[in-house]
Scaffold this motif. Structure first.
Motif, short mmCIF file in Angstrom:
data_model
loop_
_atom_site.label_atom_id
_atom_site.label_comp_id
_atom_site.label_asym_id
_atom_site.label_seq_id
_atom_site.Cartn_x
_atom_site.Cartn_y
_atom_site.Cartn_z
N ILE A 146 0.73 -1.34 0.12
CA ILE A 146 0.23 0.06 -0.06
C ILE A 146 1.02 1.22 -0.07
CG2 ILE A 146 -1.80 1.25 1.27
CD1 ILE A 146 -2.92 -1.26 2.36
N LEU A 147 0.54 2.21 -0.83
CA LEU A 147 1.42 3.31 -1.02
C LEU A 147 0.30 4.64 -0.70
CD1 LEU A 147 2.90 2.92 -4.36
CD2 LEU A 147 4.03 2.52 -2.27
N GLY A 148 0.90 5.47 0.28
CA GLY A 148 -0.19 6.59 0.93
C GLY A 148 -1.04 6.07 1.96
N PHE A 149 -1.75 6.91 2.44
CA PHE A 149 -2.75 6.69 3.64
C PHE A 149 -3.97 7.26 3.36
CE2 PHE A 149 0.11 10.30 5.09
CZ PHE A 149 -0.75 10.93 5.92
N THR A 150 -4.79 6.94 4.34
CA THR A 150 -6.29 7.29 4.03
C THR A 150 -6.27 9.05 4.16
OG1 THR A 150 -7.17 5.63 4.85
CG2 THR A 150 -8.64 7.56 5.08
N ASN A 151 -5.57 9.68 5.10
CA ASN A 151 -5.50 11.13 5.13
C ASN A 151 -4.43 11.78 4.73
OD1 ASN A 151 -8.05 10.94 6.55
ND2 ASN A 151 -7.13 10.80 8.53
N GLY A 152 -3.82 11.17 3.62
CA GLY A 152 -2.62 11.77 3.03
C GLY A 152 -2.74 12.98 2.24
N THR A 153 -1.71 13.92 2.38
CA THR A 153 -1.94 15.43 1.73
C THR A 153 -0.84 15.10 0.74
OG1 THR A 153 -0.32 16.20 3.25
CG2 THR A 153 -2.93 16.27 4.03
N ALA A 154 -1.00 16.52 0.07
CA ALA A 154 -0.08 16.55 -1.40
C ALA A 154 1.30 16.55 -0.67
CB ALA A 154 -0.52 17.89 -2.00
N LYS A 202 -3.58 4.78 -1.31
CA LYS A 202 -4.87 5.29 -0.54
C LYS A 202 -4.39 6.79 -0.51
CE LYS A 202 -6.39 1.47 0.79
NZ LYS A 202 -7.77 1.08 0.35
N GLY A 203 -5.48 7.54 -0.07
CA GLY A 203 -5.15 9.04 0.13
C GLY A 203 -6.66 9.75 0.13
N GLN A 204 -6.56 11.09 0.16
CA GLN A 204 -7.82 11.97 0.00
C GLN A 204 -7.91 12.78 -1.35
OE1 GLN A 204 -10.34 11.59 1.89
NE2 GLN A 204 -9.69 11.21 3.98
N GLY A 205 -7.10 12.01 -2.39
CA GLY A 205 -7.14 12.85 -3.30
C GLY A 205 -5.97 13.78 -3.67
N ASN A 206 -5.03 13.66 -2.71
CA ASN A 206 -3.82 14.47 -2.84
C ASN A 206 -2.55 13.49 -2.68
OD1 ASN A 206 -4.94 17.13 -2.72
ND2 ASN A 206 -5.43 16.61 -0.84
N THR A 207 -2.64 12.22 -2.43
CA THR A 207 -1.35 11.29 -2.59
C THR A 207 -0.81 11.45 -3.75
OG1 THR A 207 -2.65 9.92 -0.77
CG2 THR A 207 -0.86 9.01 -2.16
N ARG A 208 0.67 11.35 -3.65
CA ARG A 208 1.65 11.21 -4.81
C ARG A 208 2.26 9.88 -4.64
NH1 ARG A 208 5.55 14.97 -4.61
NH2 ARG A 208 4.73 15.45 -2.79
N ALA A 217 -6.96 -6.33 -8.41
CA ALA A 217 -6.04 -5.96 -9.60
C ALA A 217 -4.81 -6.17 -9.15
CB ALA A 217 -6.48 -4.44 -9.96
N GLY A 218 -3.93 -6.15 -10.35
CA GLY A 218 -2.20 -6.05 -10.15
C GLY A 218 -1.89 -5.01 -9.48
N ILE A 219 -2.50 -3.82 -10.20
CA ILE A 219 -2.20 -2.53 -9.53
C ILE A 219 -3.43 -1.78 -9.66
CG2 ILE A 219 -1.03 -0.21 -9.75
CD1 ILE A 219 1.23 -1.56 -11.06
N PHE A 220 -4.02 -1.11 -8.49
CA PHE A 220 -5.35 -0.54 -8.26
C PHE A 220 -4.93 0.76 -7.44
CE2 PHE A 220 -9.98 -1.95 -7.88
CZ PHE A 220 -10.27 -0.55 -8.13
N SER A 221 -5.07 1.99 -8.08
CA SER A 221 -4.91 3.26 -7.70
C SER A 221 -6.17 4.28 -7.27
CB SER A 221 -3.98 4.13 -8.68
OG SER A 221 -3.59 5.27 -8.15
N VAL A 222 -6.52 4.52 -6.33
CA VAL A 222 -7.64 5.20 -5.88
C VAL A 222 -7.17 6.44 -5.01
CG1 VAL A 222 -9.33 3.33 -6.09
CG2 VAL A 222 -8.12 3.88 -3.78
N ASN A 223 -8.01 7.57 -5.11
CA ASN A 223 -7.68 8.75 -4.26
C ASN A 223 -6.33 9.19 -4.16
OD1 ASN A 223 -10.45 8.64 -3.07
ND2 ASN A 223 -9.89 6.96 -1.68
N ALA A 224 -5.77 9.46 -5.24
CA ALA A 224 -4.57 9.94 -5.34
C ALA A 224 -4.58 11.17 -6.33
CB ALA A 224 -3.65 8.88 -5.89
N ASP A 225 -3.48 11.84 -6.05
CA ASP A 225 -3.50 13.08 -7.31
C ASP A 225 -2.66 12.67 -8.24
OD1 ASP A 225 -3.23 16.00 -7.89
OD2 ASP A 225 -1.13 15.74 -7.73
N ASN A 226 -1.85 11.84 -8.06
CA ASN A 226 -1.01 11.21 -9.31
C ASN A 226 -0.36 9.74 -8.79
OD1 ASN A 226 2.09 10.75 -10.38
ND2 ASN A 226 0.34 11.41 -11.98
#
Length: 317
Positions: A110-118, A179-185, A204-213
Motif C-alpha cells: 500500500i502506497l499512501g494513507f487515508t488522510n494523505g496530503t499533497a 490510498k489518500g484523500q485525492g492528494n497522495t503522490r 487488480a495487479g495495481i489498483f490506484s484510488v484517491n490519489a493526485d498522481n
C-alpha cells in the motif's frame, strides 16, 4: 519480543539491521510485528531464502533500503484474515534490493494513507536487477472471513492509518494499491533490468484510488508482468487525478486477467511506450485498454483477443 522492544531496537540501531526468519504473530493470532522505519536512510536485511509470517514493514521516512535476499513474507490471509500489507509506505521511500516474494496477503503493498496530503509522497523502487513477486492476494470474503484482522484499518490509532475493508473502494485483494484523500503522490519505479511480477491475485495487479498522481516508471531492460489477476491496472473507482505509465526500452505484459487489462477514466491518463519497448495487453476477460491516452514511439503495442473491446475510448499517437 513485543512491538515496543522491536521499535527500540530499530530506532537505536546503526548500520544494517538483520531480521531473523520466523513467525511474527504476537500475543495471539491477530497481532503481528511491524518494522517501523522512522529515522530515514535505514537498511534492513532479511535472511537468505528466509520465510516470514505476518511481518510488516511500515515506511515513514525517506532513503530506506530492504535487502530481501530471496526471502518470502506470508500474510496468512487464509488463516487469520490478516488485512495488513507486507509493505506499507504512508509516506517516504523504500528501495528493494535482491529478490522478494509477497504471498498470501489481502494486499501486497500500500502506497499512501487515508488522510494523505499533497506534501507527502510514497515511493517504492526496485533496485537494478531486483525482483518483486506478489502472488495470491485475496479478499477476506473470498477466504471465508467475516471479520477483519485489524478492524478493517491498517495501523489503527495512528496519524497514518488506512481503511482497507471499510472504505468500500474495491481494492481488496490487489497486489499494489494507493490510498489518500485525492492528494497522495505515489510512485513505483522499476529500475533497469529489474522484474516486477504481480500475478494470481483476486483484485487488480495495481489498483490506484484517491490519489493526485500515480506513476509506474519502467526503465530500460526492466520487465513488468500483471497477468492472471482480477484486473491488470485499474483506476475506475475513487478516481486518481492523473496516471503516468512510462515504458522505456522495457516490457509490460498484462494478459489473462479475468476482467479488464488497463482501465482508467477521462482524466490525464498516459501510457507512454518508447525506445523499442513491448507492451502486450491480450486475452483479458473484458476491455484491453479503456480511457487512456496512448503514445507509441519506435515500439510495439498489442491489444488483441480481449473479451470485450481492444482499445476503447482512447486517444492514440
Amino acid at each position: 519480543m513485543t512491538q515496543e522492544e522491536v521499535d527500540a531496537v530499530i530506532n537505536d540501531a546503526t548500520g544494517t539491521i538483520t531480521i531473523q526468519a520466523g513467525d511474527y504473530g504476537i500475543e495471539d493470532e491477530k497481532n503481528h510485528i511491524k518494522i517501523n522505519l522512522k529515522n530515514g536512510n535505514q537498511t534492513v536485511q532479511l535472511e537468505e531464502s528466509g520465510e516470514y509470517n505476518r511481518l510488516m514493514f511500515v515506511v515513514l521516512s525517506d532513503g530506506n533500503t530492504l535487502e530481501a535476499n530471496g526471502a518470502t513474507i506470508y500474510g496468512d490471509v487464509f488463516t487469520v484474515y490478516n488485512q495488513s500489507p507486507a509493505i506499507y509506505i504512508p509516506y517516504g521511500s523504500l528501495e528493494l534490493e535482491g529478490n522478494l516474494t509477497i504471498d498470501d496477503h489481502d494486499y501486497g503493498v500500500i502506497l499512501g494513507f487515508t488522510n494523505g496530503t499533497a506534501e507527502h509522497e510514497s515511493v517504492l523502487t526496485l533496485a537494478e536487477s531486483a525482483e518483486l513477486n506478489i502472488v495470491n492476494c485475496k479478499k477476506i470474503s473470498d477466504v471465508g472471513g467475516d471479520s477483519s484482522y485489524d478492524g478493517g484499518i491498517v495501523c489503527r490509532d495512528t496519524d497514518y492509518f488506512s481503511y482497507v475493508d471499510t472504505q468500500g473502494d474495491g481494492t481488496c485483494g490487489s497486489g499494489i494499491t494507493t490510498k489518500g484523500q485525492g492528494n497522495t503522490r505515489a510512485k513505483v519505479v522499476v529500475s533497469p533490468n529489474a522484474e516486477l511480477s504481480v500475478t494470481n491475485n483476486s483484485g487488480a495487479g495495481i489498483f490506484s484510488v484517491n490519489a493526485d498522481n500515480f506513476t509506474l516508471d519502467i526503465q530500460p531492460g526492466a520487465e513488468v508482468d500483471l497477468s492472471g489477476n482480477g484486473q491488470g491496472i485499474c483506476m475506475n473507482t475513487d478516481y486518481t487525478g492523473s496516471v503516468d505509465v512510462n515504458v522505456d526500452n522495457a516490457a509490460l505484459t498484462i494478459t489473462d486477467n479475468s476482467s479488464n487489462g488497463i482501465t482508467g477514466q477521462s482524466l490525464p491518463y498516459l501510457l507512454d511506450i518508447k525506445n523499442d519497448s513491448t507492451v502486450t495487453v491480450d486475452n483479458n476477460g473484458g476491455i484491453g485498454i479503456n480511457n487512456f491516452f496512448i503514445q507509441v514511439s519506435d515500439s510495439e503495442l498489442s491489444v488483441s483477443e480481449n473479451g470485450s473491446h481492444g482499445a476503447t475510448n482512447v486517444a492514440l499517437d
